[in-house]
Design a protein around this motif. Structure first.
Motif, PDB file in Angstrom:
ATOM      1  N   GLU A  44       9.659   3.497   6.378  1.00 52.01           N
ATOM      2  CA  GLU A  44       8.405   2.939   6.903  1.00 52.01           C
ATOM      3  C   GLU A  44       7.248   3.108   5.912  1.00 52.01           C
ATOM      4  OE1 GLU A  44       8.102   1.282   9.802  1.00 52.01           O
ATOM      5  OE2 GLU A  44      10.231   1.557  10.202  1.00 52.01           O
ATOM      6  N   ASN A  45       7.509   3.734   4.780  1.00 52.18           N
ATOM      7  CA  ASN A  45       6.449   4.038   3.813  1.00 52.18           C
ATOM      8  C   ASN A  45       5.314   4.824   4.464  1.00 52.18           C
ATOM      9  OD1 ASN A  45       7.723   2.626   1.713  1.00 52.18           O
ATOM     10  ND2 ASN A  45       6.842   0.706   2.409  1.00 52.18           N
ATOM     11  N   ALA A  46       5.670   5.775   5.290  1.00 52.94           N
ATOM     12  CA  ALA A  46       4.650   6.515   6.035  1.00 52.94           C
ATOM     13  C   ALA A  46       4.288   7.839   5.366  1.00 52.94           C
ATOM     14  CB  ALA A  46       5.129   6.775   7.464  1.00 52.94           C
ATOM     15  N   ILE A  47       4.963   8.184   4.269  1.00 50.65           N
ATOM     16  CA  ILE A  47       4.668   9.450   3.591  1.00 50.65           C
ATOM     17  C   ILE A  47       4.125   9.164   2.190  1.00 50.65           C
ATOM     18  CG2 ILE A  47       5.634  11.622   2.723  1.00 50.65           C
ATOM     19  CD1 ILE A  47       7.665  11.496   4.984  1.00 50.65           C
ATOM     20  N   VAL A  48       3.032   9.808   1.858  1.00 47.00           N
ATOM     21  CA  VAL A  48       2.387   9.615   0.560  1.00 47.00           C
ATOM     22  C   VAL A  48       2.404  10.939  -0.199  1.00 47.00           C
ATOM     23  CG1 VAL A  48       0.297   8.799  -0.580  1.00 47.00           C
ATOM     24  CG2 VAL A  48       0.820   8.027   1.725  1.00 47.00           C
ATOM     25  N   MET A  49       2.573  10.850  -1.505  1.00 41.30           N
ATOM     26  CA  MET A  49       2.510  12.047  -2.358  1.00 41.30           C
ATOM     27  C   MET A  49       1.797  11.696  -3.634  1.00 41.30           C
ATOM     28  SD  MET A  49       6.164  13.946  -2.414  1.00 41.30           S
ATOM     29  CE  MET A  49       5.800  15.344  -3.465  1.00 41.30           C
ATOM     30  N   PHE A  50       0.784  12.451  -3.966  1.00 41.35           N
ATOM     31  CA  PHE A  50       0.147  12.229  -5.249  1.00 41.35           C
ATOM     32  C   PHE A  50       0.784  13.141  -6.280  1.00 41.35           C
ATOM     33  CE2 PHE A  50      -3.650  11.347  -2.392  1.00 41.35           C
ATOM     34  CZ  PHE A  50      -3.334  10.006  -2.329  1.00 41.35           C
ATOM     35  N   LYS A  51       0.557  12.832  -7.542  1.00 36.10           N
ATOM     36  CA  LYS A  51       1.101  13.671  -8.614  1.00 36.10           C
ATOM     37  C   LYS A  51       0.705  15.119  -8.402  1.00 36.10           C
ATOM     38  CE  LYS A  51       2.295  11.007 -12.559  1.00 36.10           C
ATOM     39  NZ  LYS A  51       1.794  10.116 -13.558  1.00 36.10           N
ATOM     40  N   GLU A  52       1.612  16.002  -8.584  1.00 35.94           N
ATOM     41  CA  GLU A  52       1.354  17.438  -8.441  1.00 35.94           C
ATOM     42  C   GLU A  52       0.998  17.841  -7.012  1.00 35.94           C
ATOM     43  OE1 GLU A  52       1.909  19.099 -11.248  1.00 35.94           O
ATOM     44  OE2 GLU A  52       2.110  17.156 -12.245  1.00 35.94           O
ATOM     45  N   GLY A  53       1.061  16.897  -6.093  1.00 35.57           N
ATOM     46  CA  GLY A  53       0.575  17.207  -4.758  1.00 35.57           C
ATOM     47  C   GLY A  53       1.695  17.376  -3.750  1.00 35.57           C
ATOM     48  N   TYR A  54       1.320  17.786  -2.553  1.00 40.23           N
ATOM     49  CA  TYR A  54       2.260  17.885  -1.444  1.00 40.23           C
ATOM     50  C   TYR A  54       2.281  16.566  -0.676  1.00 40.23           C
ATOM     51  CZ  TYR A  54       2.432  22.952  -2.099  1.00 40.23           C
ATOM     52  OH  TYR A  54       2.630  24.198  -2.599  1.00 40.23           O
ATOM     53  N   PRO A  55       3.355  16.320   0.070  1.00 41.19           N
ATOM     54  CA  PRO A  55       3.401  15.086   0.859  1.00 41.19           C
ATOM     55  C   PRO A  55       2.421  15.134   2.022  1.00 41.19           C
ATOM     56  CG  PRO A  55       5.294  16.467   1.349  1.00 41.19           C
ATOM     57  CD  PRO A  55       4.568  17.120   0.214  1.00 41.19           C
TER      58      PRO A  55
ATOM     59  N   SER B 175      -2.545 -16.288  14.336  1.00 39.54           N
ATOM     60  CA  SER B 175      -2.162 -14.937  13.912  1.00 39.54           C
ATOM     61  C   SER B 175      -0.876 -14.444  14.565  1.00 39.54           C
ATOM     62  CB  SER B 175      -3.292 -13.969  14.266  1.00 39.54           C
ATOM     63  OG  SER B 175      -2.843 -12.633  14.166  1.00 39.54           O
ATOM     64  N   ALA B 176      -0.213 -13.530  13.878  1.00 39.30           N
ATOM     65  CA  ALA B 176       0.902 -12.807  14.476  1.00 39.30           C
ATOM     66  C   ALA B 176       0.369 -11.999  15.657  1.00 39.30           C
ATOM     67  CB  ALA B 176       1.514 -11.868  13.442  1.00 39.30           C
ATOM     68  N   ALA B 177       1.246 -11.759  16.632  1.00 35.13           N
ATOM     69  CA  ALA B 177       0.855 -10.931  17.770  1.00 35.13           C
ATOM     70  C   ALA B 177       1.105  -9.466  17.421  1.00 35.13           C
ATOM     71  CB  ALA B 177       1.650 -11.320  19.002  1.00 35.13           C
ATOM     72  N   GLY B 178       0.458  -8.561  18.159  1.00 31.51           N
ATOM     73  CA  GLY B 178       0.668  -7.140  17.920  1.00 31.51           C
ATOM     74  C   GLY B 178      -0.576  -6.507  17.341  1.00 31.51           C
ATOM     75  N   ILE B 179      -0.404  -5.314  16.776  1.00 21.91           N
ATOM     76  CA  ILE B 179      -1.556  -4.627  16.202  1.00 21.91           C
ATOM     77  C   ILE B 179      -1.222  -3.992  14.862  1.00 21.91           C
ATOM     78  CG2 ILE B 179      -2.883  -4.128  18.294  1.00 21.91           C
ATOM     79  CD1 ILE B 179      -1.308  -1.644  18.704  1.00 21.91           C
ATOM     80  N   GLY B 180      -0.020  -4.237  14.334  1.00 21.87           N
ATOM     81  CA  GLY B 180       0.409  -3.557  13.123  1.00 21.87           C
ATOM     82  C   GLY B 180       0.231  -4.380  11.863  1.00 21.87           C
ATOM     83  N   CYS B 181       1.134  -4.116  10.898  1.00 22.02           N
ATOM     84  CA  CYS B 181       1.072  -4.731   9.575  1.00 22.02           C
ATOM     85  C   CYS B 181       0.963  -6.250   9.599  1.00 22.02           C
ATOM     86  CB  CYS B 181       2.335  -4.379   8.794  1.00 22.02           C
ATOM     87  SG  CYS B 181       2.208  -2.819   7.966  1.00 22.02           S
ATOM     88  N   GLN B 182       1.710  -6.869  10.524  1.00 22.50           N
ATOM     89  CA  GLN B 182       1.731  -8.329  10.546  1.00 22.50           C
ATOM     90  C   GLN B 182       0.360  -8.903  10.916  1.00 22.50           C
ATOM     91  OE1 GLN B 182       3.028  -6.256  12.590  1.00 22.50           O
ATOM     92  NE2 GLN B 182       3.276  -7.005  14.676  1.00 22.50           N
ATOM     93  N   VAL B 183      -0.416  -8.135  11.677  1.00 21.82           N
ATOM     94  CA  VAL B 183      -1.758  -8.595  12.026  1.00 21.82           C
ATOM     95  C   VAL B 183      -2.721  -8.322  10.879  1.00 21.82           C
ATOM     96  CG1 VAL B 183      -3.555  -8.581  13.774  1.00 21.82           C
ATOM     97  CG2 VAL B 183      -1.223  -8.024  14.399  1.00 21.82           C
ATOM     98  N   ILE B 184      -2.532  -7.191  10.215  1.00 25.99           N
ATOM     99  CA  ILE B 184      -3.337  -6.892   9.023  1.00 25.99           C
ATOM    100  C   ILE B 184      -3.172  -8.027   8.024  1.00 25.99           C
ATOM    101  CG2 ILE B 184      -3.621  -5.312   7.065  1.00 25.99           C
ATOM    102  CD1 ILE B 184      -2.776  -3.024   8.846  1.00 25.99           C
TER     103      ILE B 184
ATOM    104  N   GLY C  52       7.945  -4.692   3.611  1.00 22.82           N
ATOM    105  CA  GLY C  52       7.858  -5.261   4.945  1.00 22.82           C
ATOM    106  C   GLY C  52       6.685  -4.674   5.701  1.00 22.82           C
ATOM    107  N   SER C  53       6.613  -3.337   5.709  1.00 27.99           N
ATOM    108  CA  SER C  53       5.462  -2.682   6.310  1.00 27.99           C
ATOM    109  C   SER C  53       5.007  -1.576   5.381  1.00 27.99           C
ATOM    110  CB  SER C  53       5.832  -2.095   7.678  1.00 27.99           C
ATOM    111  OG  SER C  53       6.724  -1.026   7.505  1.00 27.99           O
ATOM    112  N   GLY C  54       3.794  -1.097   5.589  1.00 21.52           N
ATOM    113  CA  GLY C  54       3.276  -0.032   4.740  1.00 21.52           C
ATOM    114  C   GLY C  54       2.973  -0.500   3.326  1.00 21.52           C
ATOM    115  N   ALA C  55       2.610  -1.781   3.172  1.00 22.26           N
ATOM    116  CA  ALA C  55       2.308  -2.316   1.840  1.00 22.26           C
ATOM    117  C   ALA C  55       1.151  -1.549   1.206  1.00 22.26           C
ATOM    118  CB  ALA C  55       1.960  -3.801   1.954  1.00 22.26           C
ATOM    119  N   GLY C  56       0.105  -1.304   1.984  1.00 24.12           N
ATOM    120  CA  GLY C  56      -1.067  -0.621   1.456  1.00 24.12           C
ATOM    121  C   GLY C  56      -0.730   0.780   0.969  1.00 24.12           C
ATOM    122  N   VAL C  57       0.200   1.440   1.662  1.00 23.40           N
ATOM    123  CA  VAL C  57       0.599   2.794   1.278  1.00 23.40           C
ATOM    124  C   VAL C  57       1.279   2.776  -0.086  1.00 23.40           C
ATOM    125  CG1 VAL C  57       2.013   4.778   1.898  1.00 23.40           C
ATOM    126  CG2 VAL C  57       0.875   3.464   3.683  1.00 23.40           C
TER     127      VAL C  57
END
Lengths: 245, 293, 137
Positions: A44-55, B175-184, C52-57
């Motif tokens: 989901e690409n929900a975790i970010v880590m910068f260089k030298e950093g913690y997640p 627009s896409a429905a919802g509130i997530g990435c697809q709406v962004i 697909g998702s989390g592009a900005g991240v």
């Protein structure tokens, strides 16, 4: 889940509230070795880590799948939880209990809540479970349909309605569940050919009684028992009983 | 170039009715139309578009797949799957593809490396066609596939290419429905956002979310209240518009003609230009017209 | 100083600044020395462009990995803005223009800082919260 209203029509209110949670990671930085496996495995690409950093976590993107925790070689990810909504168990009368899930505002993933709601229903050991699914064909709908004897697919005989019905039928095929069609607002038909060849077990007419009963917050069969719509609904119920027993 | 996005948060509040009618009314402004609501695409049904100039396969879906040559049937994958997408079938783990989201938890724990996450499986189609009102791009997702920001961006990029080529001047996005990435992704880069809401608490809460996103992209927003006479006691939307200095540019009454227009596969304003809802939408369109050079 | 610009193509200084940070196809990374002279120009792909998702991240992660301190794009989404801020970057918005012009405008102090938050509702919202975890970076 997103705007449940069965409890309004059954005038039962909602009782037996329980909070519903999903997993979310909490990083224990004293154990973390910054190996980045949690980030690399997060689809989901929900975790970010910068260089030298913690997640660190982007909570709105996290789906609660636990992959990061399972991937962490140093057990540095602890179990935290995130509230995703509420479930209710409401006795309506001696023979009927309503189990409801209400998704938290701003929460997009309803699948985990469907699962939790279904679990609450399953432990009650009912003779018969009836599921009112949300729209669409995503896994939140598949989860509700799973293990059903058969499905009643309610649609309007308009191009939009038929399109959506075909999608649901397609999903039912994958689940190996037989679908029967109920046409709602059946008099909208202006072209018989648009209705595909599925077994139709009911045709509910356009009826102001339905709108009125909705406004009164009652099922139409109670508010207007003599209405055409109610007569047809009772007929459908008999047909469903035959299919069941 | 002006890009107008019509958004509402969750679906079912009349977004497509409004988008299709506005497209019909603004066609003389040289527009291209994007249906980004890939989970419930329906503009092509209203426009009665059946043939496509181009159909592009869209690949994104990820699911787990088990290599049964390697599998030792330890069932650890089944234990860790929070989605309950792994079941035991005839003594072997089996992935329920209509549930699995490809998160990879099973792959991470498998002691014999028997799980693969297969990526880029077919998840839908992007289609390009023509309508009487301008060129049109839409998409359809396969059963059970969620919409994504990537899909919406690809659709919008096709319309932006038309602008660069001089084929169209303006873009209308449903627009896409919802509130997530697809709406962004639907909102990103838009000049104006028409935020459609019904007079209910849940619709208002969606309105807040999409407005927040619109603000983030500095997109100028306007509110449209649909079925405004269905709940006259509700003043939450009015309050919200005042608090945020947002203009309500249309109040569309509940109108039975809307359902009839759909069975006839026509935008409402073309099916019956004098129905109460049509008259409101015409006012909205003329407001927009003044914003489009 | 390294400046990262979201760009529509891979053509370096002559390219256009993309109006969208998270899903732009390329980043042009421009290095400037103490005398404000151009030291180097590099183009990298944005993995967020095809996420697909989390592009900005993913986009923000790429910028951070390349040790940039300034980011320029037409607009930033809620997720990317949150991360860029957490990484202490100088986030700037600009109109559609050439990369070289945008760099020039930045150096002469003409590009506005992105407020990123708008006037949105005072609760919830993606990217509005403070960073999670709270540990050192």
């Amino acid at each position: 889940m997103e705007c449940p209203n069965d409890h309004i029509l059954l005038s039962s209110g909602l009782k037996g509230e329980e909070k519903s949670y999903i997993f979310r990671p909490r990083f224990n930085y004293s154990k973390c070795t910054k190996c980045s496996l949690c980030r690399d495995n997060c689809t989901e690409n929900a975790i970010v880590m910068f260089k030298e950093g913690y997640p660190f976590l982007m909570p709105t993107l996290c789906s609660g799948c636990k992959t990061c925790q399972l991937a962490c070689p140093s057990k540095a990810i602890e179990e935290d939880r995130k509230e995703i909504g509420l479930t209710y168990v409401t006795p309506v009368n001696n023979n009927l209990t309503l189990v409801t899930g209400v998704l938290k505002e701003g929460e997009e993933r309803s699948y985990p809540l469907v699962l939790n709601t279904k679990r609450r229903a399953d432990i009650m050991d009912f003779d018969l479970e009836i599921y009112d699914t949300s729209a669409g064909t995503g896994n939140h709908v598949a989860a509700a349909l799973e293990d059903s004897e058969f499905a009643l697919v309610v649609t309007e005989p308009t191009p939009l309605g038929i399109h959506d019905m075909k999608m649901i039928m397609h999903l039912l095929e994958k689940l190996n569940i037989k679908g029967y069609v109920i046409l709602n607002r059946a008099d909208l038909v202006n072209d018989e050919h648009i209705i595909p060849d599925y077994e139709i077990i009911g045709s509910i007419p356009l009826s102001d009684d339905i709108v009125q009963s909705y406004v009164r917050g009652k099922p139409v069969v109670d508010a207007f028992p003599e209405s055409d719509a109610s007569v047809e609904l009772r007929r459908i119920m008999e047909r469903v009983s035959e299919l069941l027993w | 170039m002006v890009e107008v996005v019509i958004a509402s948060g969750k679906g079912g509040v009349g977004k497509s009715t409004i988008s299709s009618s506005i497209s019909a009314l603004l066609s003389h402004k040289n527009i291209g139309i994007v249906d980004a609501d890939a989970e419930a695409p329906n503009l092509h049904l209203i426009f009665d578009t059946n043939s496509w100039e181009e159909e592009i396969e869209y690949k994104e879906k990820s699911v787990a797949a088990i290599d049964y040559e390697k599998c030792v049937n330890c069932s650890i994958c089944q234990e860790v799957c929070t989605y309950e997408a792994v079941e035991n079938r005839n003594g072997l783990p089996h992935i329920k593809e209509y549930i699995c989201e490809g998160c990879g938890a099973c792959k991470v724990v498998c002691p014999v490396d028997a799980v693969r996450i297969t990526k880029n499986n077919l998840s839908g189609w992007i289609r390009v066609g023509r309508t009487r009102y301008g060129p049109f791009v839409t998409s359809e997702l396969d059963v059970g596939q969620p919409n994504s920001g990537k899909l919406v961006t690809e659709e919008k990029n096709i319309a932006k290419k038309w602008v660069r080529e001089g084929k169209i001047k303006h873009i209308i996005v449903d627009s896409a429905a919802g509130i997530g990435c697809q709406v962004i992704a639907s909102m990103s880069g838009a000049t104006y956002a028409l935020l459609v809401a019904e007079p209910t608490e849940s619709s208002l809460s969606d309105l807040r979310r999409v407005f927040y996103l619109a603000e983030h992209f500095r997109t100028k927003s306007f509110i449209i209240i649909n079925k405004e006479n269905m709940n006259l006691g509700f003043n939450g939307i009015m309050k919200f518009s005042e608090e945020n200095d947002l203009e309500i540019i249309g109040k569309i009454p509940y109108d039975k003609t809307v359902a009839a227009s759909m069975t006839h596969k026509m935008p409402l304003v073309e099916y019956d230009g004098n129905s109460p809802a049509s008259r409101s939408i015409k006012e909205i369109a003329s407001f927009l017209e003044d914003l489009m050079p | 100083m390294k400046i990262c610009l979201a760009t529509s193509g891979g053509e370096g200084m002559k390219d256009n600044v993309s109006m969208n940070f998270g899903r732009c196809p390329y980043f042009t990374i421009v290095e400037i020395d103490e005398n404000k002279d151009l030291k180097s120009v590099r183009v990298v792909q944005n993995p967020g462009g095809s996420a697909g998702s989390g592009a900005g991240v993913q986009a923000a992660q790429t910028v951070a990995d390349n040790e940039c301190t300034v980011v320029i794009a037409g607009a930033f989404g809620p997720n990317s803005f949150q991360i860029l801020k957490a990484a202490n970057m100088d986030v700037r918005e600009c109109q559609e223009m050439k990369v070289e012009d945008a760099v020039g405008q930045y150096l002469s102090g003409k590009l506005p800082a992105s407020s990123g938050e708008g006037r949105g509702p005072g609760r919830g919202g993606q990217g509005r919260g403070k960073r999670e975890g709270g540990g050192p970076w």
